[in-house]
Scaffold this motif. Structure first.
Motif, PDB file in Angstrom:
ATOM      1  N   PHE A   1       0.864  -1.173   0.000  1.00 12.16           N
ATOM      2  CA  PHE A   1       0.000   0.000   0.000  1.00 12.16           C
ATOM      3  C   PHE A   1       0.902   1.226   0.000  1.00 12.16           C
ATOM      4  CE2 PHE A   1       0.763  -1.568   4.213  1.00 12.16           C
ATOM      5  CZ  PHE A   1       0.986  -0.468   5.010  1.00 12.16           C
ATOM      6  N   GLY A   2       0.353   2.378  -0.343  1.00 10.86           N
ATOM      7  CA  GLY A   2       1.214   3.538  -0.447  1.00 10.86           C
ATOM      8  C   GLY A   2       0.450   4.837  -0.565  1.00 10.86           C
ATOM      9  N   ASP A   3       1.169   5.875  -0.966  1.00 12.87           N
ATOM     10  CA  ASP A   3       0.540   7.182  -1.125  1.00 12.87           C
ATOM     11  C   ASP A   3       1.315   8.015  -2.130  1.00 12.87           C
ATOM     12  OD1 ASP A   3       2.407   9.235   0.522  1.00 12.87           O
ATOM     13  OD2 ASP A   3       2.284   7.366   1.646  1.00 12.87           O
ATOM     14  N   PHE A   4       0.616   8.976  -2.709  1.00  7.93           N
ATOM     15  CA  PHE A   4       1.208   9.936  -3.640  1.00  7.93           C
ATOM     16  C   PHE A   4       0.746  11.330  -3.242  1.00  7.93           C
ATOM     17  CE2 PHE A   4       0.738  12.756  -7.267  1.00  7.93           C
ATOM     18  CZ  PHE A   4       2.029  12.760  -7.767  1.00  7.93           C
ATOM     19  N   ARG A   5       1.693  12.272  -3.261  1.00  8.72           N
ATOM     20  CA  ARG A   5       1.351  13.666  -2.940  1.00  8.72           C
ATOM     21  C   ARG A   5       1.999  14.611  -3.932  1.00  8.72           C
ATOM     22  NH1 ARG A   5       3.689  16.343   2.453  1.00  8.72           N
ATOM     23  NH2 ARG A   5       5.502  16.697   1.097  1.00  8.72           N
ATOM     24  N   ALA A   6       1.194  15.472  -4.516  1.00 16.17           N
ATOM     25  CA  ALA A   6       1.690  16.604  -5.288  1.00 16.17           C
ATOM     26  C   ALA A   6       1.486  17.853  -4.440  1.00 16.17           C
ATOM     27  CB  ALA A   6       0.947  16.725  -6.612  1.00 16.17           C
ATOM     28  N   ARG A   7       2.515  18.673  -4.333  1.00 12.20           N
ATOM     29  CA  ARG A   7       2.447  19.833  -3.433  1.00 12.20           C
ATOM     30  C   ARG A   7       3.014  21.058  -4.125  1.00 12.20           C
ATOM     31  NH1 ARG A   7       4.193  20.467   2.941  1.00 12.20           N
ATOM     32  NH2 ARG A   7       4.713  22.680   2.865  1.00 12.20           N
ATOM     33  N   GLY A   8       2.368  22.199  -3.884  1.00 10.81           N
ATOM     34  CA  GLY A   8       2.859  23.474  -4.359  1.00 10.81           C
ATOM     35  C   GLY A   8       3.052  24.431  -3.198  1.00 10.81           C
TER      36      GLY A   8
ATOM     37  N   THR B   1       6.434  19.945  -5.905  1.00 12.65           N
ATOM     38  CA  THR B   1       7.095  18.681  -5.602  1.00 12.65           C
ATOM     39  C   THR B   1       6.127  17.523  -5.782  1.00 12.65           C
ATOM     40  OG1 THR B   1       6.563  18.911  -3.246  1.00 12.65           O
ATOM     41  CG2 THR B   1       8.727  19.687  -3.960  1.00 12.65           C
ATOM     42  N   ASN B   2       6.683  16.360  -6.101  1.00 11.79           N
ATOM     43  CA  ASN B   2       5.954  15.092  -6.104  1.00 11.79           C
ATOM     44  C   ASN B   2       6.589  14.171  -5.073  1.00 11.79           C
ATOM     45  OD1 ASN B   2       4.224  15.776  -8.216  1.00 11.79           O
ATOM     46  ND2 ASN B   2       5.580  14.933  -9.775  1.00 11.79           N
TER      47      ASN B   2
ATOM     48  N   THR C   1      -8.488  10.252  -0.321  1.00  7.39           N
ATOM     49  CA  THR C   1      -8.152  11.227  -1.351  1.00  7.39           C
ATOM     50  C   THR C   1      -8.593  12.597  -0.859  1.00  7.39           C
ATOM     51  OG1 THR C   1      -8.561   9.562  -3.064  1.00  7.39           O
ATOM     52  CG2 THR C   1      -8.419  11.848  -3.776  1.00  7.39           C
ATOM     53  N   PHE C   2      -7.657  13.515  -0.737  1.00  5.98           N
ATOM     54  CA  PHE C   2      -8.012  14.828  -0.196  1.00  5.98           C
ATOM     55  C   PHE C   2      -7.032  15.885  -0.681  1.00  5.98           C
ATOM     56  CE2 PHE C   2      -5.301  12.702   2.911  1.00  5.98           C
ATOM     57  CZ  PHE C   2      -4.353  13.660   3.223  1.00  5.98           C
ATOM     58  N   MET C   3      -7.438  17.130  -0.501  1.00  6.48           N
ATOM     59  CA  MET C   3      -6.574  18.282  -0.742  1.00  6.48           C
ATOM     60  C   MET C   3      -6.381  19.000   0.584  1.00  6.48           C
ATOM     61  SD  MET C   3      -7.906  19.778  -4.413  1.00  6.48           S
ATOM     62  CE  MET C   3      -6.444  20.825  -4.585  1.00  6.48           C
ATOM     63  N   ARG C   4      -5.195  19.601   0.731  1.00  5.51           N
ATOM     64  CA  ARG C   4      -4.883  20.334   1.962  1.00  5.51           C
ATOM     65  C   ARG C   4      -4.360  21.713   1.594  1.00  5.51           C
ATOM     66  NH1 ARG C   4      -0.304  19.542   5.804  1.00  5.51           N
ATOM     67  NH2 ARG C   4       0.459  17.997   4.303  1.00  5.51           N
ATOM     68  N   PHE C   5      -4.948  22.729   2.200  1.00 10.73           N
ATOM     69  CA  PHE C   5      -4.556  24.119   1.969  1.00 10.73           C
ATOM     70  C   PHE C   5      -4.079  24.690   3.303  1.00 10.73           C
ATOM     71  CE2 PHE C   5      -8.103  22.855  -0.639  1.00 10.73           C
ATOM     72  CZ  PHE C   5      -7.735  23.220  -1.927  1.00 10.73           C
ATOM     73  N   GLY C   6      -2.890  25.305   3.321  1.00 10.17           N
ATOM     74  CA  GLY C   6      -2.371  25.788   4.588  1.00 10.17           C
ATOM     75  C   GLY C   6      -1.570  27.072   4.470  1.00 10.17           C
ATOM     76  N   TYR C   7      -1.448  27.760   5.607  1.00 11.36           N
ATOM     77  CA  TYR C   7      -0.652  28.989   5.711  1.00 11.36           C
ATOM     78  C   TYR C   7       0.140  28.926   7.013  1.00 11.36           C
ATOM     79  CZ  TYR C   7       0.486  33.824   6.919  1.00 11.36           C
ATOM     80  OH  TYR C   7       1.143  34.963   7.309  1.00 11.36           O
ATOM     81  N   GLN C   8       1.439  29.225   6.925  1.00 10.37           N
ATOM     82  CA  GLN C   8       2.314  29.270   8.088  1.00 10.37           C
ATOM     83  C   GLN C   8       2.972  30.645   8.182  1.00 10.37           C
ATOM     84  OE1 GLN C   8       4.877  25.971   6.927  1.00 10.37           O
ATOM     85  NE2 GLN C   8       4.083  24.712   8.593  1.00 10.37           N
ATOM     86  N   HIS C   9       3.024  31.174   9.391  1.00  9.78           N
ATOM     87  CA  HIS C   9       3.756  32.421   9.641  1.00  9.78           C
ATOM     88  C   HIS C   9       4.787  32.164  10.733  1.00  9.78           C
ATOM     89  CE1 HIS C   9       4.763  36.623  10.119  1.00  9.78           C
ATOM     90  NE2 HIS C   9       4.562  36.503  11.434  1.00  9.78           N
TER      91      HIS C   9
ATOM     92  N   TYR D   1       0.848  26.729   1.214  1.00  9.56           N
ATOM     93  CA  TYR D   1       1.015  25.447   0.533  1.00  9.56           C
ATOM     94  C   TYR D   1      -0.334  24.860   0.145  1.00  9.56           C
ATOM     95  CZ  TYR D   1      -0.065  23.445   5.140  1.00  9.56           C
ATOM     96  OH  TYR D   1      -0.663  23.134   6.338  1.00  9.56           O
ATOM     97  N   MET D   2      -0.315  24.020  -0.863  1.00  9.87           N
ATOM     98  CA  MET D   2      -1.500  23.290  -1.305  1.00  9.87           C
ATOM     99  C   MET D   2      -1.053  21.897  -1.729  1.00  9.87           C
ATOM    100  SD  MET D   2      -4.198  24.154  -4.396  1.00  9.87           S
ATOM    101  CE  MET D   2      -2.934  23.974  -5.668  1.00  9.87           C
ATOM    102  N   THR D   3      -1.787  20.880  -1.310  1.00 13.51           N
ATOM    103  CA  THR D   3      -1.430  19.514  -1.664  1.00 13.51           C
ATOM    104  C   THR D   3      -2.622  18.791  -2.279  1.00 13.51           C
ATOM    105  OG1 THR D   3      -2.093  18.400   0.398  1.00 13.51           O
ATOM    106  CG2 THR D   3       0.070  19.455   0.358  1.00 13.51           C
ATOM    107  N   PHE D   4      -2.321  17.806  -3.104  1.00 16.63           N
ATOM    108  CA  PHE D   4      -3.299  16.833  -3.594  1.00 16.63           C
ATOM    109  C   PHE D   4      -2.741  15.470  -3.209  1.00 16.63           C
ATOM    110  CE2 PHE D   4      -4.864  13.806  -6.729  1.00 16.63           C
ATOM    111  CZ  PHE D   4      -6.233  14.068  -6.720  1.00 16.63           C
ATOM    112  N   GLU D   5      -3.471  14.718  -2.366  1.00 19.86           N
ATOM    113  CA  GLU D   5      -2.917  13.510  -1.780  1.00 19.86           C
ATOM    114  C   GLU D   5      -3.852  12.325  -1.983  1.00 19.86           C
ATOM    115  OE1 GLU D   5      -1.002  14.076   2.054  1.00 19.86           O
ATOM    116  OE2 GLU D   5      -1.386  16.234   1.933  1.00 19.86           O
ATOM    117  N   VAL D   6      -3.260  11.206  -2.358  1.00 15.63           N
ATOM    118  CA  VAL D   6      -4.004   9.960  -2.573  1.00 15.63           C
ATOM    119  C   VAL D   6      -3.298   8.845  -1.808  1.00 15.63           C
ATOM    120  CG1 VAL D   6      -4.825   8.276  -4.236  1.00 15.63           C
ATOM    121  CG2 VAL D   6      -4.764  10.709  -4.857  1.00 15.63           C
ATOM    122  N   TYR D   7      -4.048   8.183  -0.940  1.00 13.63           N
ATOM    123  CA  TYR D   7      -3.551   7.004  -0.218  1.00 13.63           C
ATOM    124  C   TYR D   7      -4.272   5.786  -0.769  1.00 13.63           C
ATOM    125  CZ  TYR D   7      -1.121   9.996   3.094  1.00 13.63           C
ATOM    126  OH  TYR D   7      -0.259  10.905   3.658  1.00 13.63           O
ATOM    127  N   PHE D   8      -3.519   4.719  -1.044  1.00 15.22           N
ATOM    128  CA  PHE D   8      -4.100   3.575  -1.727  1.00 15.22           C
ATOM    129  C   PHE D   8      -3.527   2.264  -1.187  1.00 15.22           C
ATOM    130  CE2 PHE D   8      -0.615   5.495  -4.080  1.00 15.22           C
ATOM    131  CZ  PHE D   8       0.267   4.429  -4.222  1.00 15.22           C
TER     132      PHE D   8
END
Length: 532
Positions: free
Chosen positions: A105-112, A138-139, A477-485, A525-532
């Protein structure tokens, strides 16, 4: 005979999908078709025999006897074919059983990411006091495996590829404010498209029939609690807290209990752990620098762990801490060799002392609210001849031999709106002047927030995507949107060599002219993540 053969065929058909699930698709399809055909022919023969017995068959005895004889011959041939088919199934099933031991099993993440910081001052040779990356993509691909060797021994591993779009090397300045590439960052920072071993260890469980186990290998020591709340996952991803985010190789011996100090239904487990953070390699006794291995040893304790509730404590020593390890590229090593000379480390790379690190976390869930509170304490115990946290601006050439204590507090919460598939989260952490976060394997891209000597604020949104019914129990399967200061109070971070200067003092300006020193930073940052 017909009943026996038909029962045999039915049992085989019921067992077939289970065995075939781990085998070859083409082979199992062919066998399945053969079994189906033979079973249908047997059913037709059975119907004809039943019709004859009821007087609905041929009119003459001679004709009936001949047809019955033919049917018996056909039955015998079918029985032989059926036996051969099931012998093939038995032969295949052994290989399928072996294959079924392996879980993949595994996962894939694309992140900007977008990142910008303000420096304390303009470094020597730099045009301004700001740094920015308007878009970094990044992938990351990770493949997990679990394999049962014996009843009580299993292997767990994870391979990882973590790559930046448009380059096969580490992007410039990616780790200027954290760690350059070395063993403690392997597979945890973007580089090329090679699959690297991220985790690989063997567990020997149930030793002596008791809840005792032994484990050895590349340890599961990254993304520890309570990181999974922010990362949108439901399960704990590592043994130690996120303050110890360091891939390393080591050993642990553990004991699990069901009742804590006599309290019923209070499960937990305690582990004694050892690991190596740096290997000094083969050296000459007379001419090599006195550089010993850097080792970790301590206790990891799930005081209470049931459902969503976790109370955890860990404490470990770092023995023979290095000033800097050998990094993975010659240019970086050359730079640090020069830095050592200018800062008074005459022998280059040296052991500088020991370090005590203790931290804990409590996390739980109330209704739709996930929450946690975590705290950490670090203490340096320097060697007299080298010192730690040395003041190289106002007292060059001298060693700070005092024990220095550092502290950190980290709190966070996430509220889940299941009907909408949304999760909102907030986190805050603060580190003191001499705080040390053991976090070279952090997942914050540029600078580890849990190593910051100052304040970090983070807000994020997770959206569980409406992608249909899950095919696997691991599926997400989800997207994550975040802000860090980041709001820094002191220079440095994750470094125990040089004094952390107050950014309001003149020493910080002097230091900032030599080493890029961040005063504040913002990251989206923004991610698109799939766990399978």
């Amino acid at each position: 005979m017909l009943k026996k053969i038909s029962t045999f065929a039915l049992a085989g058909l019921l067992a077939f999908p289970v065995m075939a699930s781990a085998g070859s698709t083409n082979a199992t399809s062919d066998l399945a078709a053969q079994v189906d055909r033979l079973t249908q022919e047997l059913a037709n023969l059975k119907a004809q025999m039943a019709a004859m017995r009821e007087g609905q068959g041929p009119a003459t005895d001679m004709k009936a006897q001949k047809e019955i004889a033919d049917l018996k011959n056909q039955m015998k041939a079918l029985e032989d074919n059926q036996k051969e088919a099931f012998d093939n199934l038995d032969e295949k099933s052994e290989a399928w059983d072996l294959a079924s031991r392996v879980q993949l099993f595994g996962d894939f993440r694309a992140r900007g990411d977008w990142y910008k910081n303000d420096l304390v001052t303009t470094p020597t040779g730099a045009p301004d006091d700001e740094m920015e990356n308007t878009s970094l993509f990044t992938n990351r691909f990770r493949l997990n495996m679990r394999v049962k060797a014996t009843e009580n021994v299993d292997f767990k591993g994870r391979l990882a590829m973590y790559k930046t779009w448009g380059t096969s090397t580490l992007p410039p300045n990616l780790t200027s404010f954290g760690y350059p590439s070395f063993d403690g960052t392997a597979s945890r920072e973007p580089s090329d498209s090679i699959l690297r071993v991220d985790r690989a260890f063997v567990n020997w469980n149930n030793i002596g029939g008791q809840p005792v186990w032994f484990s050895i290998g590349r340890r599961p020591t990254t993304d520890g609690p309570a990181s999974q709340i922010r990362m949108g996952l439901d399960e704990r991803m590592a043994t130690p807290t996120a303050y110890m985010d360091w891939p390393f190789d080591g050993i642990s011996v553990g004991y699990a209990y069901a009742n804590l100090f006599g309290m019923q239904d209070a499960p937990g487990r305690v582990r004694i752990c050892y690991g190596r953070g740096f290997e000094n390699d083969l050296q000459y006794d007379a001419t090599s620098a006195d550089l010993n291995d850097t080792d970790f040893a301590g206790v990891s304790w799930d005081i209470y762990n049931k459902g969503n509730k976790l109370a955890y404590l860990q404490s470990f020593m770092v023995y023979n801490a290095f000033n800097y390890p050998y990094f993975n590229d010659s240019a970086t090593n050359t730079y640090y060799d020069g830095l050592f000379q200018s800062m008074g480390y005459a022998n280059g790379r040296e052991n500088v002392g020991n370090l005590l690190h203790t931290s804990g976390v409590y996390m739980d869930k109330w209704e739709k609210l996930n929450y946690f509170v975590s705290a950490g304490w670090s203490r340096t115990m320097p060697d007299d001849d080298t010192g730690m946290f040395n003041d190289v601006m106002t007292r060059p050439g001298t060693s700070n031999t005092d024990d220095e204590d550092g502290y950190n507090i980290w709190v966070g919460a996430r509220y889940d709106i299941d009907d909408l598939g949304l999760k909102f989260g907030l986190e805050y952490n603060h580190g003191s002047q001499y705080w040390i976060g053991m976090t070279p394997g952090h997942d914050d891209l540029y600078s580890a927030k849990l190593a910051t000597r100052g304040d970090v604020y983070e807000a994020y949104l997770i959206w569980d995507l409406p992608t249909g019914e899950a095919i696997s129990k691991y599926a997400k399967t989800f997207m994550r949107f975040g802000y860090q200061h980041y709001d820094y109070d002191y220079s440095g971070g994750s470094d125990w060599n040089f004094k952390p200067y107050d950014l309001d003092d003149a020493e910080a300006l002097m230091w900032g002219a030599m080493m890029p020193t961040v005063e504040s930073a913002d990251q989206v940052y923004m991610t698109f993540e799939v766990y399978f």
